[in-house]
Design an enzyme around this catalytic site. Structure first.
Site, short mmCIF file in Angstrom:
data_model
loop_
_atom_site.label_atom_id
_atom_site.label_comp_id
_atom_site.label_asym_id
_atom_site.label_seq_id
_atom_site.Cartn_x
_atom_site.Cartn_y
_atom_site.Cartn_z
N LYS A 1 -3.02 5.09 7.22
CA LYS A 1 -3.18 5.61 8.57
C LYS A 1 -3.12 7.13 8.57
CE LYS A 1 -0.83 1.68 10.58
NZ LYS A 1 -0.36 1.15 9.28
N ARG B 1 7.39 0.17 1.70
CA ARG B 1 7.28 -0.98 2.61
C ARG B 1 6.11 -1.88 2.22
NH1 ARG B 1 5.87 3.88 4.34
NH2 ARG B 1 4.05 4.19 5.64
N ARG C 1 0.82 -1.20 0.00
CA ARG C 1 0.00 0.00 0.00
C ARG C 1 0.86 1.26 0.00
NH1 ARG C 1 -4.95 0.23 2.25
NH2 ARG C 1 -4.52 -1.43 3.77
N TYR C 2 1.90 1.25 0.84
CA TYR C 2 2.77 2.43 0.98
C TYR C 2 3.99 2.26 0.08
CZ TYR C 2 -0.06 3.03 5.20
OH TYR C 2 -1.10 3.17 6.08
N ASP D 1 -7.25 4.33 10.57
CA ASP D 1 -6.85 3.67 9.33
C ASP D 1 -8.02 3.91 8.38
OD1 ASP D 1 -5.02 2.29 7.83
OD2 ASP D 1 -4.74 0.71 9.34
N CYS E 1 -3.84 -17.44 14.51
CA CYS E 1 -3.38 -16.76 15.73
C CYS E 1 -3.61 -17.71 16.90
CB CYS E 1 -4.17 -15.49 16.00
SG CYS E 1 -4.02 -14.28 14.70
N CYS F 1 -10.81 -8.04 15.46
CA CYS F 1 -9.68 -8.11 14.53
C CYS F 1 -9.99 -7.48 13.16
CB CYS F 1 -9.28 -9.57 14.33
SG CYS F 1 -7.97 -9.75 13.12
N ASP G 1 -11.44 -0.35 13.57
CA ASP G 1 -11.83 -0.41 12.17
C ASP G 1 -13.29 -0.87 12.02
OD1 ASP G 1 -9.43 0.45 11.08
OD2 ASP G 1 -8.54 -1.55 11.21
N CYS H 1 -8.92 -12.17 18.49
CA CYS H 1 -9.46 -10.97 19.12
C CYS H 1 -10.75 -10.63 18.39
CB CYS H 1 -8.49 -9.80 18.97
SG CYS H 1 -6.78 -10.25 19.36
N ARG I 1 -8.55 -8.04 10.45
CA ARG I 1 -8.52 -9.04 9.37
C ARG I 1 -9.45 -10.21 9.68
NH1 ARG I 1 -2.75 -8.10 9.51
NH2 ARG I 1 -2.56 -6.18 8.33
S1 SF4 Z 1 -5.85 -8.68 16.09
FE1 SF4 Z 1 -6.32 -10.30 14.61
S2 SF4 Z 1 -4.33 -10.84 13.71
FE2 SF4 Z 1 -3.92 -9.72 15.62
S3 SF4 Z 1 -3.72 -11.31 17.19
FE3 SF4 Z 1 -5.84 -10.62 17.22
S4 SF4 Z 1 -6.93 -12.05 15.88
FE4 SF4 Z 1 -4.75 -12.25 15.42
#
Ligand code: SF4
Length: 330
Positions: A299, A79, A75-76, A292, A88, A95, A255, A92, A97
Site C-alpha cells: 500500500k 505481519r 508480504r510485509y 495497493d 463471503c 473484489c 485494484d 462484491c 480477490r
Molecule cells: S470485497 Fe471480496 S472478500 Fe471482501 S466481502 Fe466483498 S467479495 Fe468478500
C-alpha cells in the site's frame, strides 16, 4: 427482483468468474431499487464486468507469489494475512480477490495446522490479519479453533479480523459470537463499507455491539465510480461511520482486477476527495488514501499537494483553504 437486460446478460455469462451471492437481508435493501442504485451496483453484475482491459490481471497484488503455505500471505515484515475461507455472504463485484473468493477451495485441518506452524516459526510476525473471503461466515466453533491457536503463539501481539458481515448479514453478530471473540483481545475488526445507505439500523446495531465488546473498529472503502466518487457521499459515509463508532481507516484506489473498468476512477479523483475532507471535517473522518501497488508493491499512501517548497531553510505549505504557510527547518 426486476433485472435489466444488461444484468441478465452478465449473470448468464459469469461462468468461471466471481459468483453472484446476496443475503436476503441485503436483497431487501435493493429489492425495488433503480438499476443505478449504489448498493445494487455493489452486488449485481452488469455486462461491463465481462470486459477485460489490458492493464487488468487476475491477481493484481501478486498474493500468490507471497504465499509460503496455503492460506498465508507474508508480504510485509512483521505481519501476515491469513485467508481462512474463500466464502463471503455477498460477493462484491469489484473484489480484489475475485480470482480466489467464491471458489470451494476449503482449508482442511492439515492446512490450518501448517499455517499455525508457519506463524509460530516466524517470530517476526506480531500481527495476524484473518481474512478471506469473510471469516465470519465460518461457524463459531471454527472461529474459536482458529483464534485460540493463533492467540497461543507468544509473539503474536495483535489479531485482526477483516469482515463485511455487519453490512451484509448483521444478524450474524450474536451474543455468542461476541463472547467467543472477546477471549482473544487485543482483537481489531476491519470492516468494509462503500456507501452511507449501507448503514441501516440493523447494521448500526451490529457495529455498536462489536464496539461494546471492546473491539476497535476501522473501515476500509474502495473508491468506486458512480457509487461513492464524490465529496458529499464520502463525507456522509465517514460521518455515519463515526456515529456508529467505526473509525474510517483506508480509502483504496480500485485494484486492477479483470472487469473492473466501469468501477475505476482516476487516482486524481481520490486525491480530490481527500482534499475535500481534510480540514473541512474532523481528522477522525478522514481515511488514508492508498494505492495497493500492482505487482505486490504494497500500500502506498497518497496526499494532495500540500508541500509547495521544501529546502534546508524552510518548508512552505498550502493549508486546506489554499493559504500558504511557512515553517522554519532551522
Ligand atoms: S470485497 Fe471480496 S472478500 Fe471482501 S466481502 Fe466483498 S467479495 Fe468478500
Amino acid at each position: 427482483m426486476k433485472l435489466s437486460d444488461k444484468e441478465i446478460m452478465a449473470i448468464n455469462n459469469l461462468k468461471g468468474r466471481l459468483p453472484l451471492r446476496i443475503t436476503p437481508y441485503f436483497a431487501s435493501l435493493i429489492y425495488k431499487s433503480k438499476y443505478s442504485d449504489p448498493l445494487r451496483r455493489n452486488v449485481i453484475p452488469v455486462v461491463e464486468e465481462l470486459l477485460q482491459h489490458t492493464t487488468e490481471q487476475s491477481d493484481p497484488l501478486h498474493e500468490k507469489s507471497f504465499s509460503p503455505v496455503k492460506g498465508i500471505v507474508h508480504r510485509y515484515p512483521d505481519r501476515v494475512l491469513f485467508t481462512v475461507t474463500q466464502v463471503c455472504s455477498n460477493y462484491c463485484r469489484y473484489c480484489t480477490r475475485s480470482h480466489s473468493v467464491g471458489r470451494l477451495d476449503k482449508l482442511g485441518r492439515q492446512d490450518f495446522e501448517k499455517a499455525f506452524n508457519y506463524i509460530a516459526a516466524h517470530k517476526e510476525v506480531r500481527d495476524v490479519l484473518i481474512s478471506g473471503g469473510d471469516p465470519l461466515t465460518l461457524t463459531d466453533e471454527t472461529l474459536d479453533y482458529i483464534l485460540s491457536n493463533i492467540r497461543s503463539i507468544p509473539h503474536v501481539e495483535m489479531i485482526r479480523i477483516g469482515t463485511r458481515i455487519p453490512v451484509v448479514l448483521p444478524q450474524r453478530i450474536t451474543d455468542n459470537l461476541i463472547s467467543i471473540l472477546r477471549k482473544y483481545h487485543p482483537l481489531f475488526i476491519s470492516l468494509h463499507f462503500s456507501h452511507p445507505a449501507e448503514i441501516t439500523d440493523e447494521c448500526a446495531k451490529a457495529c455498536i455491539k462489536l464496539a461494546d465488546g471492546g473491539f476497535p473498529l476501522g473501515s476500509q472503502t474502495v473508491l468506486l465510480k458512480g457509487i461513492n466518487d464524490n465529496v458529499p457521499v464520502m463525507k456522509e459515509l465517514m460521518h455515519k461511520l463515526l456515529k456508529i463508532r467505526v473509525r474510517p481507516y483506508y480509502l483504496y484506489q480500485c485494484d486492477l482486477i479483470p472487469g473492473s473498468g466501469h468501477f475505476r476512477t482516476t487516482v486524481r479523483k481520490g486525491l480530490e476527495i481527500i482534499k475535500g475532507l481534510r480540514g473541512f471535517t474532523s481528522g477522525y473522518a478522514v481515511p488514508t488514501f492508498v494505492v495497493d501497488a500492482p505487482g505486490g508493491g504494497g500500500k502506498i499512501p497518497l496526499l494532495p499537494d500540500y508541500v509547495v517548497e521544501h529546502n534546508d531553510e524552510k518548508i512552505v505549505m498550502r493549508n486546506y483553504k489554499g493559504v500558504l504557510c511557512e515553517y522554519p527547518e532551522k
